[in-house]
Enzyme design. Structure first.
Site, PDB file in Angstrom:
ATOM      1  N   GLU A 120       0.827  -1.225   0.000  1.00 25.85           N
ATOM      2  CA  GLU A 120       0.000   0.000   0.000  1.00 25.85           C
ATOM      3  C   GLU A 120       0.852   1.263   0.000  1.00 25.85           C
ATOM      4  OE1 GLU A 120      -3.339  -1.383  -0.879  1.00 25.85           O
ATOM      5  OE2 GLU A 120      -2.965   0.755  -0.712  1.00 25.85           O
TER       6      GLU A 120
HETATM    7  C1  LIG Z   1       2.885  -9.784   0.049  1.00 25.81           C
HETATM    8  C2  LIG Z   1       2.681  -8.642  -0.881  1.00 25.81           C
HETATM    9  C3  LIG Z   1       1.398  -8.298  -1.269  1.00 25.81           C
HETATM   10  C4  LIG Z   1       1.198  -7.243  -2.165  1.00 25.81           C
HETATM   11  N1  LIG Z   1      -0.073  -6.973  -2.616  1.00 25.81           N
HETATM   12  C5  LIG Z   1      -0.234  -6.080  -3.630  1.00 25.81           C
HETATM   13  C6  LIG Z   1      -1.502  -5.919  -4.272  1.00 25.81           C
HETATM   14  O1  LIG Z   1      -2.499  -6.536  -3.879  1.00 25.81           O
HETATM   15  N2  LIG Z   1      -1.585  -5.067  -5.327  1.00 25.81           N
HETATM   16  C7  LIG Z   1      -0.518  -4.367  -5.795  1.00 25.81           C
HETATM   17  O2  LIG Z   1      -0.657  -3.628  -6.755  1.00 25.81           O
HETATM   18  N3  LIG Z   1       0.700  -4.491  -5.197  1.00 25.81           N
HETATM   19  C8  LIG Z   1       0.860  -5.326  -4.143  1.00 25.81           C
HETATM   20  N4  LIG Z   1       2.100  -5.483  -3.565  1.00 25.81           N
HETATM   21  C9  LIG Z   1       3.209  -4.690  -4.038  1.00 25.81           C
HETATM   22  C10 LIG Z   1       3.624  -3.606  -3.068  1.00 25.81           C
HETATM   23  O3  LIG Z   1       2.655  -2.598  -3.013  1.00 25.81           O
HETATM   24  C11 LIG Z   1       5.009  -3.101  -3.509  1.00 25.81           C
HETATM   25  O4  LIG Z   1       5.925  -4.135  -3.202  1.00 25.81           O
HETATM   26  C12 LIG Z   1       5.399  -1.807  -2.847  1.00 25.81           C
HETATM   27  O5  LIG Z   1       4.595  -0.756  -3.310  1.00 25.81           O
HETATM   28  C13 LIG Z   1       6.867  -1.441  -3.098  1.00 25.81           C
HETATM   29  O6  LIG Z   1       7.222  -1.600  -4.420  1.00 25.81           O
HETATM   30  P1  LIG Z   1       8.536  -2.443  -4.799  1.00 25.81           P
HETATM   31  O7  LIG Z   1       8.427  -3.754  -4.111  1.00 25.81           O
HETATM   32  O8  LIG Z   1       8.705  -2.446  -6.256  1.00 25.81           O
HETATM   33  O9  LIG Z   1       9.722  -1.668  -4.106  1.00 25.81           O
HETATM   34  P2  LIG Z   1      10.521  -0.389  -4.731  1.00 25.81           P
HETATM   35  O10 LIG Z   1       9.540   0.580  -5.291  1.00 25.81           O
HETATM   36  O11 LIG Z   1      11.601  -0.887  -5.630  1.00 25.81           O
HETATM   37  O12 LIG Z   1      11.142   0.202  -3.421  1.00 25.81           O
HETATM   38  C14 LIG Z   1      12.324  -0.313  -2.808  1.00 25.81           C
HETATM   39  C15 LIG Z   1      12.758   0.653  -1.689  1.00 25.81           C
HETATM   40  O13 LIG Z   1      13.026   1.946  -2.264  1.00 25.81           O
HETATM   41  C16 LIG Z   1      12.229   2.928  -1.630  1.00 25.81           C
HETATM   42  N5  LIG Z   1      11.816   3.917  -2.629  1.00 25.81           N
HETATM   43  C17 LIG Z   1      11.353   3.679  -3.869  1.00 25.81           C
HETATM   44  N6  LIG Z   1      11.084   4.838  -4.486  1.00 25.81           N
HETATM   45  C18 LIG Z   1      11.360   5.830  -3.616  1.00 25.81           C
HETATM   46  C19 LIG Z   1      11.292   7.251  -3.671  1.00 25.81           C
HETATM   47  N7  LIG Z   1      10.839   7.889  -4.731  1.00 25.81           N
HETATM   48  N8  LIG Z   1      11.684   7.947  -2.569  1.00 25.81           N
HETATM   49  C20 LIG Z   1      12.110   7.322  -1.464  1.00 25.81           C
HETATM   50  N9  LIG Z   1      12.205   5.975  -1.365  1.00 25.81           N
HETATM   51  C21 LIG Z   1      11.824   5.239  -2.420  1.00 25.81           C
HETATM   52  C22 LIG Z   1      11.043   2.184  -1.033  1.00 25.81           C
HETATM   53  O14 LIG Z   1      10.484   2.890   0.068  1.00 25.81           O
HETATM   54  C23 LIG Z   1      11.680   0.863  -0.638  1.00 25.81           C
HETATM   55  O15 LIG Z   1      12.297   0.985   0.617  1.00 25.81           O
HETATM   56  C24 LIG Z   1       2.305  -6.502  -2.632  1.00 25.81           C
HETATM   57  C25 LIG Z   1       3.595  -6.844  -2.212  1.00 25.81           C
HETATM   58  C26 LIG Z   1       3.781  -7.898  -1.359  1.00 25.81           C
HETATM   59  C27 LIG Z   1       5.189  -8.262  -0.961  1.00 25.81           C
END
Ligand SMILES: Cc1cc2nc3c(=O)[nH]c(=O)nc-3n(C[C@H](O)[C@H](O)[C@H](O)COP(=O)(O)OP(=O)(O)OC[C@H]3O[C@@H](n4cnc5c(N)ncnc54)[C@H](O)[C@@H]3O)c2cc1C
Length: 620
Positions: A446
């Site tokens: 989220e």
């Molecule tokens: C169990 C599980 C259930 C999920 N369910 C859903 C779902 O139902 N629907 C859905 O759409 N998604 C879902 N997700 C996805 C989830 O919302 C994302 O994993 C999350 O938004 C982070 O994206 P990412 O994993 O690509 O991490 P990244 O975006 O690659 O982030 C990695 C790190 O970098 C930081 N970061 C990235 N960009 C910035 C920035 N601009 N400024 C500062 N820090 C930053 C983040 O805070 C994090 O610490 C789920 C994930 C999991 C693991």
């Protein structure tokens, strides 16, 4: 109670809802026919279903997880039966207005019930939780067909819902979504792949409605080019009849750290020319529409944090009462001294008080936001725009705080609760280690907590020239101010005032930097500011609880002819009277929080106002 069974803290939920927030006195005509008795009955029914039917799924779901087989997903044993009981009980439409087929109960009550079921089994609750969120979106923003045909199927739980934003290259950067959507008559054909879709495929219902972000041809780059679509797993006729399988398939599920009973799916669209999708709103409005679902979901994640922190604390407290180890400190040289339950050791009490006061604060924050949303909708309905605007501002500023503060503190509470068990916390016999694993996801999905902090500092702090933030501070000031003369809380009031001043100074510092053109340093301190704001808001809510509890205690003591200043008599009373003990716990929560936890605000404020740029300059 045993240290392995789940028990929902109904008493504290009732305290927050009916004694602190007094939701039963909301004059909104929508709730006119409801009474405190009815609310109590609904809470008690939820507790019964949660403890009796849902909680037994928690461990088996964790151990067995979901099974993927050639595009299908099997949920853990018992999920189907529990989902059917949940669905038939009408729990999905609890807060949906009655004229639209729901129960029309207040959002605050709905969030308390979300806590109850999530505490019982978080992974299970994802399925109806997402369904409820998808139904709310279609009810508010769908076209006539979606409202009349699809929405009722979600509301009844006959079908389930998901939200599909994430793609391999588009996590936090939602604007990088690549899934394409090409118009074809009255609908679109979508191609692409989504990952991490919670409950994206399963065997609990015959159809799933995916709420999905995609991009139309020639749309501008970034979030402005996104549109929102409804993509059914099985195609739906105009009358709701099910047709052929849509061109969206589950290509696999994740093996993960926690919430193993919730299927986290990869979805592939377009192997057969593109999945049929119907637009929600207009092209380019995707992120605006999705935010309707995401804002509700963010508060719900804060409540998930509350739920697991509460469950972990209850279980650890029961364990600490049962586990006998060591002697009282005064007798530690005496090998024959009585062995005592670990709850008598000061360090164990410290851990439990830390957990308990945090949980009380998380519950107050989550339910207060729910109540604020109820008041907001009421003000809107009676055309009081000024009041509605203020209430909405509070929600806007505190939504990222509820999501991130609760989830961060939940993980810390779950880890502390595990520590209470010693070695037994680390092994699978007790639920402590599962609570730690399950609760980590709340700070990630989220929108990660880093993204919540960006939202706070980048958008909410300066919203309406800082007036929205001031609205939150007014609430803090009011609650702290009401402590004056309300009981023996001078030292706590002063501690809160100091913390509030530190917050004000830190927020002004970051706003000053931003106004001077420095965007980088405020962003580097965004998480610290969010934590500081959460600490202060929660402190003020605990102050409010102590004030209310002191009033109740004084009344009860007067009826019993007891002088509360007499420590010996008071202790005897607290040992024999459960209700008095509950209320006195609120006083202890405030004292502990104000003197043992709130001092961390000094460190946070110092770091924020230091103007130190190491984070920006360091090469790592
Ligand atoms: C169990 C599980 C259930 C999920 N369910 C859903 C779902 O139902 N629907 C859905 O759409 N998604 C879902 N997700 C996805 C989830 O919302 C994302 O994993 C999350 O938004 C982070 O994206 P990412 O994993 O690509 O991490 P990244 O975006 O690659 O982030 C990695 C790190 O970098 C930081 N970061 C990235 N960009 C910035 C920035 N601009 N400024 C500062 N820090 C930053 C983040 O805070 C994090 O610490 C789920 C994930 C999991 C693991």
């Amino acid at each position: 109670m045993s240290a392995t069974a789940f028990e929902n803290d109904l008493r504290d939920q009732q305290f927050v809802l009916f004694e602190q927030l007094r939701i039963q006195e909301n004059p909104d005509p929508r709730f006119r026919e409801f009474s405190r008795d009815l609310y109590d009955m609904v809470l008690a029914e939820a507790k019964k279903l949660a403890e009796g039917t849902v909680a037994p799924l928690n461990k088996v779901g964790d151990r067995e997880g979901c099974t993927f087989d050639n595009g299908s997903v099997r949920t853990p044993p018992g999920y189907k039966e529990a989902y059917e009981a949940f669905r038939q009980g009408g729990w999905i439409g609890l807060i949906t207005p009655q004229e639209q087929g729901g129960q029309g109960l207040p959002i605050s009550l709905g969030l308390a019930i979300t806590e109850t079921f999530t505490g019982a089994c978080c992974a299970f609750m994802m399925y109806p939780g997402l369904t409820s969120a998808a139904s709310s979106l279609l009810r508010a923003m769908g076209d006539d067909w979606m409202k009349s045909v699809i929405f009722p199927k979600l509301l009844s739980g006959d079908w389930t819902g998901t939200m599909c934003l994430t793609e391999p290259q588009a996590g936090s950067a939602v604007g990088d979504v690549r899934t394409t959507a090409v118009r074809e008559g009255d609908h679109y054909r979508l191609c692409g792949s989504k990952i991490f879709v919670s409950c994206g495929e399963h065997d609990l219902a015959e159809n799933t409605i995916h709420i999905m972000l995609g991009r139309t041809p020639d749309a501008p780059a970034g979030i402005k080019g996104l549109s929102l679509f409804m993509v059914p797993k099985v195609l739906v006729g105009p009358d709701g009849s099910l047709g052929e399988r849509n061109d969206v398939v589950c290509s696999g599920i994740e093996h993960k750290m926690g919430i193993n009973g919730s299927a986290t799916c990869s979805l592939s669209l377009g192997d057969k020319g593109g999945a049929h999708g119907w637009i929600i709103g207009r092209e380019g409005e995707g992120i605006l529409r999705m935010f309707h679902m995401m804002n509700e979901a963010r508060i719900a994640v804060g409540v998930q944090g509350l739920a697991l922190a509460a469950a972990a604390t209850e279980a650890a407290t029961d364990y600490a009462r049962e586990r006998v180890q060591g002697t009282r400190i005064k007798e530690f040289r005496d090998a024959a001294a009585e062995r005592v339950p670990i709850i008598e050791h000061a360090d164990v009490k410290r851990m439990l008080l830390l957990c308990r006061s945090q949980v009380a604060g998380m519950r107050a924050l989550g339910l207060m936001l729910g109540h604020t949303a109820d008041l907001w909708h009421g003000a809107e309905a009676r055309g009081d725009e000024a009041e509605a605007g203020k209430l909405r501002d509070t929600i806007e500023v505190l939504t990222p705080v509820c999501k991130a503060w609760n989830s961060d503190q939940c993980f810390a509470v779950a880890a502390t609760a595990l520590q209470v068990y010693g070695g037994y916390g680390y092994i699978g016999e007790y639920p402590a280690e599962q609570y730690v694993r399950d609760s980590k996801i709340f700070s990630i999905y989220e929108g990660t907590n880093g993204i919540q902090a960006l939202d706070l500092v980048g958008r909410k702090l300066g919203m309406k020239g800082g007036m929205a933030f001031m609205q939150v501070m007014n609430g803090v000031n009011e609650r702290i101010g009401m402590l004056e003369g309300a009981g023996p809380f001078d030292a706590e009031r002063q501690a809160l005032e100091k913390a509030r001043d530190r917050l004000g100074e830190a927020a002004m510092h970051l706003m000053g930097l931003a106004m001077g053109g420095d965007q980088d340093l405020p962003v580097a301190h965004a998480c610290d500011l969010l934590t500081l704001l959460g600490d202060v808001v929660v402190g003020s809510l605990l102050a409010d609880q102590a004030r209310v509890a002191w009033g109740a205690l004084k009344g009860a003591a007067a009826s019993a002819g007891l002088n509360l200043d007499d420590a010996a008599l008071r202790t005897a009373w607290l040992n024999s009277d459960e209700s008095a003990r509950f209320y006195y716990g609120k006083i202890d929560n405030l004292r502990f929080y104000a003197h043992q936890f709130l001092p961390r605000t000094a460190a946070l404020a110092k770091a924020i106002t230091s103007s130190d740029r190491t984070v920006l300059d360091a090469v790592i």
